[in-house]
Design a protein around this motif. Structure first.
Motif, PDB file in Angstrom:
ATOM      1  N   ALA A  23       0.810  -1.218   0.000  1.00 57.52           N
ATOM      2  CA  ALA A  23       0.000   0.000   0.000  1.00 57.52           C
ATOM      3  C   ALA A  23       0.847   1.275   0.000  1.00 57.52           C
ATOM      4  N   ARG A  83      -2.610  -1.205  -3.187  1.00 58.90           N
ATOM      5  CA  ARG A  83      -3.562  -0.227  -2.653  1.00 58.90           C
ATOM      6  C   ARG A  83      -2.937   1.170  -2.757  1.00 58.90           C
ATOM      7  N   THR A 124      -8.343   3.961  -2.814  1.00 56.76           N
ATOM      8  CA  THR A 124      -8.917   4.722  -1.693  1.00 56.76           C
ATOM      9  C   THR A 124      -9.225   6.135  -2.198  1.00 56.76           C
ATOM     10  N   ASN A 171      -9.793   6.665   4.318  1.00 57.78           N
ATOM     11  CA  ASN A 171      -8.748   6.016   5.096  1.00 57.78           C
ATOM     12  C   ASN A 171      -8.746   6.602   6.500  1.00 57.78           C
ATOM     13  N   VAL A 225     -11.907   2.053   5.066  1.00 58.83           N
ATOM     14  CA  VAL A 225     -10.728   1.596   5.811  1.00 58.83           C
ATOM     15  C   VAL A 225     -10.694   2.316   7.161  1.00 58.83           C
ATOM     16  N   GLY A 295     -11.651  -2.495   5.361  1.00 63.35           N
ATOM     17  CA  GLY A 295     -10.195  -2.532   5.515  1.00 63.35           C
ATOM     18  C   GLY A 295      -9.827  -2.192   6.949  1.00 63.35           C
ATOM     19  N   ASN A 297      -6.612  -1.166   9.274  1.00 64.97           N
ATOM     20  CA  ASN A 297      -5.195  -0.804   9.403  1.00 64.97           C
ATOM     21  C   ASN A 297      -4.790  -1.072  10.839  1.00 64.97           C
ATOM     22  N   TRP A 366     -10.135  -7.025   5.053  1.00 62.20           N
ATOM     23  CA  TRP A 366      -8.758  -7.006   4.549  1.00 62.20           C
ATOM     24  C   TRP A 366      -7.918  -6.313   5.618  1.00 62.20           C
ATOM     25  N   THR A 368      -5.575  -3.710   5.441  1.00 67.77           N
ATOM     26  CA  THR A 368      -5.191  -2.792   4.370  1.00 67.77           C
ATOM     27  C   THR A 368      -3.877  -2.070   4.660  1.00 67.77           C
ATOM     28  N   CYS A 413      -2.251  -6.129   3.076  1.00 70.07           N
ATOM     29  CA  CYS A 413      -1.350  -5.194   2.389  1.00 70.07           C
ATOM     30  C   CYS A 413      -0.298  -4.693   3.365  1.00 70.07           C
TER      31      CYS A 413
END
Ligand code: NCW
Length: 460
Positions: A23, A83, A124, A171, A225, A295, A297, A366, A368, A413
């Motif tokens: 990413a 990504r 994104t 994000n 995300v 997503g 993180n 995911w 991400t 990712c």
């Protein structure tokens, strides 16, 4: 030892159709700010001291001019997904209205080149670089922002939806709201906890409108995300603060997505700051627009202890000021730490994924972003980064364990392809699998790049 007892490769611990990716984000790598309009990060970077080393959006990683080299690095990494984020000021420089021919064309070529290489693009829409012109109108607090964002998402869907199945609206809205409006350490640099809470809600409403717009434009898998993480008590007595932080870090966002609205606990514990009268039934309904994937993180758990340095006036420990109305507490990461000061804890990823799957049953997940900043050094033309390899090994193992726990995890990712512009930390924090020389822009794949390539190719 019999063959069945041999440990096997990391790749073999995941299902065959699991996707490994890498990413980046637009402002952190693109540069070429003269060929787009101004973003809030360009404006923020001009404030002395806002970015620790005085970096600006130029040249970042000069990715606009080096995209072929970067595509080759992605290709040779052997990953199945890339990504990236679209720069809103590059795609739609006025914030609303006309799509820029050259800006949109850059992402056309990027997407086509990825597909030619067999790499799935994950797009994104908003990774923090809001057009400054929209901020000047009031940014995420403006009542028309959901419509502006939906129009932008619709244009992205119309332009790229034939080739990009997975698009995310936002994000990490937590970061935009609480680092941008409470701590003031991210653009737009506001310190106002009341506004931070309102921005968090309004971002989720806007995201819901964005999901609807992407769907209308024919995008098959619209999602969002979030930066979610497990929150742990480090010392007895910190339970209330733990619960409060968990609510503002995680459940505020997952509850809105799941249609559970804003909980009484969130309202009760923050009503000294806001009466939440800006919340409407229409807004809650929009925020709960169904997503087809989420997503996550994850970098570190949050460990909550008793106050260390309590501000007498507010009763809030210095470290927790980003969580409005938090009971006295401090954040107490335990070593080993990355250079961001973030605790390394792969079990935290497993716990986070299990907790997220329980909060949003049936939503495919995911990872991400996941990765680590370390102080890498080039020695004889190579970068040897064993700490990052160990971080990735542990977290990939935790992701595989989460799948065996029943989490519907579809991909992972690594953050990030390149050493880039790390927001307020400038170039001082390096997360890349590829080293980027801050002046010459030379790219050197690190040992972790070769490690991750082996994982993606099933050789490790
Ligand atoms: S700063 C941040 N990041 C890094 C950034 O490079 C990327 O663009 C982001 O998506 C790496 O991944 C995300 N996230 C902010 C987390 C802040 C945690 C601070 C906790 C304070 C209590």
């Amino acid at each position: 030892m019999v063959a069945s007892e041999s440990p096997g490769t990391i790749r073999e611990s995941f299902p065959d159709d699991f996707v490994f990716g890498v990413a980046t984000s637009s402002w952190q790598i693109e540069g070429s700010s003269s060929t787009r309009s101004e973003s809030i990060w360009d404006r923020f970077a001009k404030i002395p001291g806002a970015i620790v080393d005085g970096s600006t959006g130029d040249p970042a990683c000069d990715h606009l001019n080096r995209v072929d080299e970067d595509l080759a690095l992605i290709s040779e990494l052997g990953v199945g997904a890339y990504r990236f984020s679209v720069s809103w000021p590059r795609f739609m420089p006025g914030g609303t209205g006309t799509v820029a021919h050259s800006g949109a064309g850059f992402y056309d070529r990027l997407i086509d080149s990825l597909l030619e290489r067999g790499v799935q693009p994950l797009l994104t829409a908003y990774h923090w670089d809001l057009p400054q012109s929209l901020q000047d109108e009031g940014g995420w607090l403006h009542p028309d922002m959901p419509r502006w964002f939906a129009d932008y998402c619709h244009a992205l869907g119309e332009r790229y939806g034939d080739r990009v199945s997975h698009m995310a609206t936002l994000n990490e809205p937590w970061v935009s709201a609480f680092l941008g409006y409470a701590a003031g350490i991210h653009a737009p640099g506001v310190v106002n906890s009341t506004q931070a809470l309102e921005v968090a809600y309004r971002l989720m409403v806007a995201s819901g409108h964005g999901i609807g717009a992407l769907t209308d434009a024919g995008v098959s898998n619209p999602g969002i995300v979030l930066n979610l993480t497990t929150v742990r008590v480090d010392q007895p007595g910190a339970e209330k603060a733990r619960d409060h932080i968990d609510r503002l870090q995680n459940t505020l966002f997952t509850d809105l997505l799941a249609g559970r609205g804003i909980s009484d606990e969130v309202r009760d514990t923050t009503d000294i700051l806001t009466d939440w009268s800006f919340v409407t039934d229409e807004g809650l309904e929009a925020a709960a627009t169904p997503i087809s994937w989420l997503g996550v993180n994850y970098y570190t758990p949050i460990r909550v202890g008793l106050p260390r340095d309590t501000d007498q006036a507010t009763g809030v420990g210095q470290d927790t000021v980003v969580y409005p109305a938090c009971p006295p507490a401090s954040l107490r990461p335990r070593g080993p730490l990355t250079t961001m000061g973030w605790e390394v804890d792969p079990q935290g990823l497993r716990d986070t994924l299990v907790e997220t799957a329980a909060a949003l049953p049936g939503v495919p997940l995911w990872v991400t972003e996941n990765g680590a900043a370390y102080a890498d050094r080039v020695i004889d033309g190579d970068v040897y980064d064993p700490d990052r390899i160990s971080y990735l090994t542990g977290h990939l193992g935790a992701a595989a364990e989460a799948i065996s726990d029943g989490v519907p995890l579809q991909g992972y990712c690594a953050w990030s392809l390149l050493d880039n512009l790390e927001w307020a930390e400038g170039r001082t924090q390096t997360f890349g699998l590829v080293y980027v020389h801050p002046e010459s822009m030379e790219r050197i794949p690190k040992a972790s790049y070769h490690f991750y390539a082996d994982v993606a190719k099933g050789e490790r």
